[in-house]
Write a protein that holds these residues in place. Structure first.
Motif, PDB file in Angstrom:
ATOM      1  N   THR A  70      26.640  49.138  53.279  1.00 24.44           N
ATOM      2  CA  THR A  70      27.418  48.419  54.288  1.00 24.44           C
ATOM      3  C   THR A  70      26.508  47.781  55.328  1.00 24.44           C
ATOM      4  OG1 THR A  70      27.691  50.419  55.648  1.00 24.44           O
ATOM      5  CG2 THR A  70      29.397  49.947  53.986  1.00 24.44           C
ATOM      6  N   HIS A  71      25.403  48.418  55.625  1.00 25.20           N
ATOM      7  CA  HIS A  71      24.328  47.847  56.432  1.00 25.20           C
ATOM      8  C   HIS A  71      23.104  48.722  56.219  1.00 25.20           C
ATOM      9  CE1 HIS A  71      25.940  50.932  59.071  1.00 25.20           C
ATOM     10  NE2 HIS A  71      24.979  50.768  59.944  1.00 25.20           N
ATOM     11  N   GLU A  86      22.742  40.743  56.515  1.00 28.10           N
ATOM     12  CA  GLU A  86      22.095  42.005  56.890  1.00 28.10           C
ATOM     13  C   GLU A  86      20.637  42.010  56.478  1.00 28.10           C
ATOM     14  OE1 GLU A  86      22.012  45.930  58.599  1.00 28.10           O
ATOM     15  OE2 GLU A  86      23.233  44.121  58.838  1.00 28.10           O
ATOM     16  N   HIS A 139      28.501  45.712  64.766  1.00 28.93           N
ATOM     17  CA  HIS A 139      27.492  46.762  64.907  1.00 28.93           C
ATOM     18  C   HIS A 139      26.122  46.207  64.537  1.00 28.93           C
ATOM     19  CE1 HIS A 139      25.846  50.735  65.155  1.00 28.93           C
ATOM     20  NE2 HIS A 139      25.456  50.704  63.891  1.00 28.93           N
ATOM     21  N   CYS A 163      26.865  43.607  58.850  1.00 29.86           N
ATOM     22  CA  CYS A 163      27.759  44.656  58.365  1.00 29.86           C
ATOM     23  C   CYS A 163      28.798  44.060  57.408  1.00 29.86           C
ATOM     24  CB  CYS A 163      28.482  45.332  59.522  1.00 29.86           C
ATOM     25  SG  CYS A 163      27.532  46.616  60.361  1.00 29.86           S
ATOM     26  N   ASP A 223      30.090  50.999  59.483  1.00 33.31           N
ATOM     27  CA  ASP A 223      30.076  51.097  60.945  1.00 33.31           C
ATOM     28  C   ASP A 223      30.788  49.940  61.629  1.00 33.31           C
ATOM     29  OD1 ASP A 223      28.888  53.506  60.865  1.00 33.31           O
ATOM     30  OD2 ASP A 223      26.988  52.912  61.773  1.00 33.31           O
TER      31      ASP A 223
END
Length: 229
Positions: free
Chosen positions: A69-70, A93, A141, A145, A163
């Motif tokens: 997700t990151h 990212e 975040h 992300c 996140d």
């Protein structure tokens, strides 16, 4: 196509006074194409992750895909455990991690070299990852992300948020409270998730469930057994 998922490491948002203690959620998705993990957690979850796989009759070699997700350390450590996996990372990212915000000290060293050791797929924008499983950008975040969305066998719309929604506070307030992009960008991502999901897997909290009045709550707690020896 039905997609089955399970949160095999439950995230929590514990911390020490001046340092991190919390663990990120790690989800397992079973696809016709193979087993996928969503994030791999930090080193604090390393042994627990191996045990969670073993309890389900799996080894690291059985994991065919990993969706990150990151790239913060608490979500991307342990990638070295999965030599057979293809790793998915958003282009936003990847680019951000090469030149992170000056205050963002959470990018693990050598993450790029480690990812290049295996099969890496950089994904752009939003779209299908596999039939029935889509990804979409949820910046805030970090600028890159990315979250996953699919429909569970019971018809519930599931979003694994990473996140983009870290804990219940952000879902209840519908506002981002920790951003290396901007709070406003993160808040827009949160609002998109809240409008699109029946169940949400946050980055650092048990799964959130939409109630009849549209608000989100949770049934389970994230156990944190602390042994002193």
């Amino acid at each position: 196509m039905q997609i089955e998922y399970e949160v095999i490491i439950r995230g929590n948002n514990l911390r020490l006074r001046d340092d991190f203690l919390g663990m990120s959620s790690i989800s397992l998705i079973r696809l016709p194409q193979g087993v996928m993990l969503v994030d791999t957690g930090g080193y604090i979850a390393r042994l627990g992750l191996l045990k969670a796989l073993r309890d389900r009759g799996l080894t690291p070699a059985d994991v065919k895909y990993v969706f990150l997700t990151h790239l913060h350390f608490d979500h991307s450590h342990n990638i070295d455990l999965f030599p057979n996996a293809t790793f998915f990372v958003s282009r936003a990212e990847w680019d951000y991690s090469l030149n992170p915000h000056p205050d963002d000290i959470l990018m693990p060293w050598c993450i790029h070299e480690q990812l290049h050791k295996g099969s890496l797929q950089i994904i752009d924008g939003e779209g299908p990852l596999f039939p029935g499983l889509t990804y979409f950008p949820t910046p805030g975040h970090t600028p890159g992300c990315t979250s996953l969305q699919f429909v569970a066998p019971d018809g519930a719309r599931i979003i694994i948020a990473g996140d983009a929604i870290k804990y219940a506070k952000e879902a209840i307030m519908a506002r981002c409270d920790n951003a290396f992009d901007t709070i406003e960008t993160g808040t827009r991502s949160i609002q998109r998730i809240l409008q699109s999901a029946d169940r949400i897997v946050p980055g650092h909290f048990p799964e959130l469930i939409r109630l009849e009045n549209g608000a989100f709550s949770w049934n389970d707690s994230a156990e944190f057994s602390l042994l002193v020896r």
